[in-house]
Design a protein around this motif. Structure first.
Motif, PDB file in Angstrom:
ATOM      1  N   ALA A 114      12.152  -6.782   8.203  1.00  0.00           N
ATOM      2  CA  ALA A 114      13.382  -6.409   8.989  1.00  0.00           C
ATOM      3  C   ALA A 114      13.457  -7.359  10.149  1.00  0.00           C
ATOM      4  N   ASP A 115      12.441  -8.056  10.397  1.00  0.00           N
ATOM      5  CA  ASP A 115      12.204  -8.930  11.756  1.00  0.00           C
ATOM      6  C   ASP A 115      12.282 -10.426  11.365  1.00  0.00           C
ATOM      7  N   GLY A 116      12.463 -10.792   9.914  1.00  0.00           N
ATOM      8  CA  GLY A 116      12.467 -12.033   9.450  1.00  0.00           C
ATOM      9  C   GLY A 116      11.195 -12.794   9.612  1.00  0.00           C
ATOM     10  N   LYS A 117      10.121 -12.230   9.908  1.00  0.00           N
ATOM     11  CA  LYS A 117       8.658 -12.894   9.937  1.00  0.00           C
ATOM     12  C   LYS A 117       8.364 -13.119   8.312  1.00  0.00           C
ATOM     13  N   PRO A 118       7.793 -14.366   8.127  1.00  0.00           N
ATOM     14  CA  PRO A 118       7.386 -14.643   7.014  1.00  0.00           C
ATOM     15  C   PRO A 118       5.854 -14.211   6.667  1.00  0.00           C
ATOM     16  N   ILE A 119       5.775 -13.913   5.211  1.00  0.00           N
ATOM     17  CA  ILE A 119       4.659 -13.263   4.643  1.00  0.00           C
ATOM     18  C   ILE A 119       4.106 -14.291   3.770  1.00  0.00           C
ATOM     19  N   GLU A 120       2.698 -14.578   3.857  1.00  0.00           N
ATOM     20  CA  GLU A 120       2.174 -15.303   2.925  1.00  0.00           C
ATOM     21  C   GLU A 120       0.952 -14.644   2.268  1.00  0.00           C
ATOM     22  N   GLY A 121       0.476 -15.038   1.194  1.00  0.00           N
ATOM     23  CA  GLY A 121      -0.769 -14.513   0.452  1.00  0.00           C
ATOM     24  C   GLY A 121      -1.896 -15.332   0.279  1.00  0.00           C
ATOM     25  N   LEU A 122      -2.972 -14.610   0.383  1.00  0.00           N
ATOM     26  CA  LEU A 122      -4.238 -15.453   0.256  1.00  0.00           C
ATOM     27  C   LEU A 122      -4.649 -15.742  -1.081  1.00  0.00           C
ATOM     28  N   GLU A 123      -4.423 -14.932  -2.118  1.00  0.00           N
ATOM     29  CA  GLU A 123      -4.369 -14.887  -3.457  1.00  0.00           C
ATOM     30  C   GLU A 123      -3.171 -14.345  -4.283  1.00  0.00           C
ATOM     31  N   SER A 124      -3.254 -14.716  -5.561  1.00  0.00           N
ATOM     32  CA  SER A 124      -2.062 -14.229  -6.583  1.00  0.00           C
ATOM     33  C   SER A 124      -2.736 -12.911  -7.323  1.00  0.00           C
ATOM     34  N   VAL A 125      -1.818 -12.104  -7.784  1.00  0.00           N
ATOM     35  CA  VAL A 125      -2.268 -10.747  -8.678  1.00  0.00           C
ATOM     36  C   VAL A 125      -3.012 -11.296  -9.581  1.00  0.00           C
ATOM     37  N   ASP A 126      -2.661 -12.241 -10.247  1.00  0.00           N
ATOM     38  CA  ASP A 126      -3.803 -12.837 -11.526  1.00  0.00           C
ATOM     39  C   ASP A 126      -5.073 -13.187 -10.987  1.00  0.00           C
ATOM     40  N   GLU A 127      -5.268 -13.684  -9.918  1.00  0.00           N
ATOM     41  CA  GLU A 127      -6.593 -14.195  -9.371  1.00  0.00           C
ATOM     42  C   GLU A 127      -7.183 -12.727  -9.001  1.00  0.00           C
ATOM     43  N   GLN A 128      -6.661 -11.869  -8.500  1.00  0.00           N
ATOM     44  CA  GLN A 128      -7.315 -10.530  -8.017  1.00  0.00           C
ATOM     45  C   GLN A 128      -7.755  -9.892  -9.483  1.00  0.00           C
ATOM     46  N   LEU A 129      -6.906  -9.905 -10.246  1.00  0.00           N
ATOM     47  CA  LEU A 129      -7.269  -9.206 -11.450  1.00  0.00           C
ATOM     48  C   LEU A 129      -8.372 -10.129 -12.408  1.00  0.00           C
ATOM     49  N   SER A 130      -8.470 -11.273 -12.309  1.00  0.00           N
ATOM     50  CA  SER A 130      -9.546 -12.254 -12.632  1.00  0.00           C
ATOM     51  C   SER A 130     -10.904 -11.746 -12.181  1.00  0.00           C
ATOM     52  N   PHE A 131     -10.942 -11.501 -10.859  1.00  0.00           N
ATOM     53  CA  PHE A 131     -12.021 -11.080 -10.271  1.00  0.00           C
ATOM     54  C   PHE A 131     -12.569  -9.728 -10.870  1.00  0.00           C
ATOM     55  N   LEU A 132     -11.886  -8.708 -11.114  1.00  0.00           N
ATOM     56  CA  LEU A 132     -12.249  -7.548 -11.838  1.00  0.00           C
ATOM     57  C   LEU A 132     -12.476  -7.684 -13.128  1.00  0.00           C
ATOM     58  N   ASP A 133     -11.492  -8.314 -14.004  1.00  0.00           N
ATOM     59  CA  ASP A 133     -11.882  -8.385 -15.412  1.00  0.00           C
ATOM     60  C   ASP A 133     -12.912  -9.341 -15.887  1.00  0.00           C
ATOM     61  N   GLY A 134     -13.353 -10.221 -14.602  1.00  0.00           N
ATOM     62  CA  GLY A 134     -14.670 -11.170 -15.068  1.00  0.00           C
ATOM     63  C   GLY A 134     -15.962 -10.308 -14.598  1.00  0.00           C
TER      64      GLY A 134
END
Length: 270
Positions: free
Chosen positions: A135-155
């Motif tokens: 709503a305020d037009g503030k950018p959001i960035e991510g530390l990781e991707s979904v695939d990276e997070q899933l690789s931590f679990l699946d690994g």
């Protein structure tokens, strides 16, 4: 909530609860102070660009068994019997998760228990702040991707995944007694209570802790240090477990020589 100060900027680090209840709102005002100061929000995932359909497909690819193998096959009869007994106390038919790898079964159980107790991801910190930033037009960035997070679990090894499932089931059975205590401690920044509640379950699970918590903390601390050379202020939002203990992000930043302090719900925060 913590604030790390650089030469020309600040990086706020907020420990998140990913799902909350309506009764847990409004959020502490200290979050408003950090949000107002920050030009950029950073979360574990880039929430405003997250596609729910693609995310669900990624979970399915990584965690759904398609070769006839079952959850019982992967964790063994003894562990399955223990899981089944605890799941029955929670009124969760474990056989509905037969086609899930243990880590996916653990996440599914955790969400089911939270939903039943009134918790909703739309009321959690990330979704609340994402809606506000959009709503305020503030950018959001991510530390990781979904695939990276899933690789931590699946690994994770099957032993670690099985222990994760059993732990989630045991915690689910005790959730009603512990959750109000933990959220109250989170609101007032009571690190002693949070460390006890959040770290106790990780003490004997070295592989799980390394993959999901401690290794990520070290990477994130290194990244935050680089942002302290920026002219912009940041608000970093990660799971509360990542901020507690001697290997939590604040402690790691302090060990790297960063000027960092905890902020609490009180006037005169700056």
């Amino acid at each position: 909530m913590w604030r790390a100060d650089g030469e020309t900027n600040s990086v706020y680090v907020l420990g998140s609860i990913h799902l909350l209840r309506a009764e847990d709102h409004p959020l502490p005002r200290v979050i408003d102070v950090a949000y107002a100061d920050a030009e950029i929000l950073v979360m574990e995932l880039d929430m405003d660009d997250l596609d729910p359909v693609s995310t669900q497909a990624a979970f399915s690819r990584a965690g759904v068994l398609r070769d006839g193998t079952t959850l019982r096959d992967l964790i063994g009869d003894e562990r399955y019997a223990a899981a089944e007994e605890t799941a029955a106390r929670l009124d969760i038919p474990l056989d509905m998760l037969d086609s899930s790898e243990p880590w996916l079964a653990a996440i599914t159980v955790e969400l089911m228990v939270l939903y039943r107790n009134g918790f909703d991801p739309r009321l959690g910190i990330e979704m609340t702040m994402t809606t506000r930033a959009a709503a305020d037009g503030k950018p959001i960035e991510g530390l990781e991707s979904v695939d990276e997070q899933l690789s931590f679990l699946d690994g994770l090894s099957l032993d670690a995944q099985a222990e994760m499932l059993l732990q989630v089931l045991e915690q689910g059975a005790e959730l009603r007694d512990s959750i109000d205590t933990m959220i109250a401690a989170w609101r007032r920044g009571d690190m002693a209570v949070l460390e006890h509640e959040l770290l106790e379950s990780m003490e004997e699970q070295t592989e799980l802790g390394d993959a999901l918590i401690w290794n990520r903390n070290r990477r994130w601390a290194d990244t935050i240090v680089t942002w302290l050379d920026d002219d912009r202020d940041y608000l970093v939002i990660v799971g509360a477990l990542h901020l507690v203990g001697e290997e939590g992000v604040p402690a790691l930043l302090e060990a790297r020589g960063v000027d960092i302090q905890q902020l609490r719900e009180s006037p005169g925060l700056r």
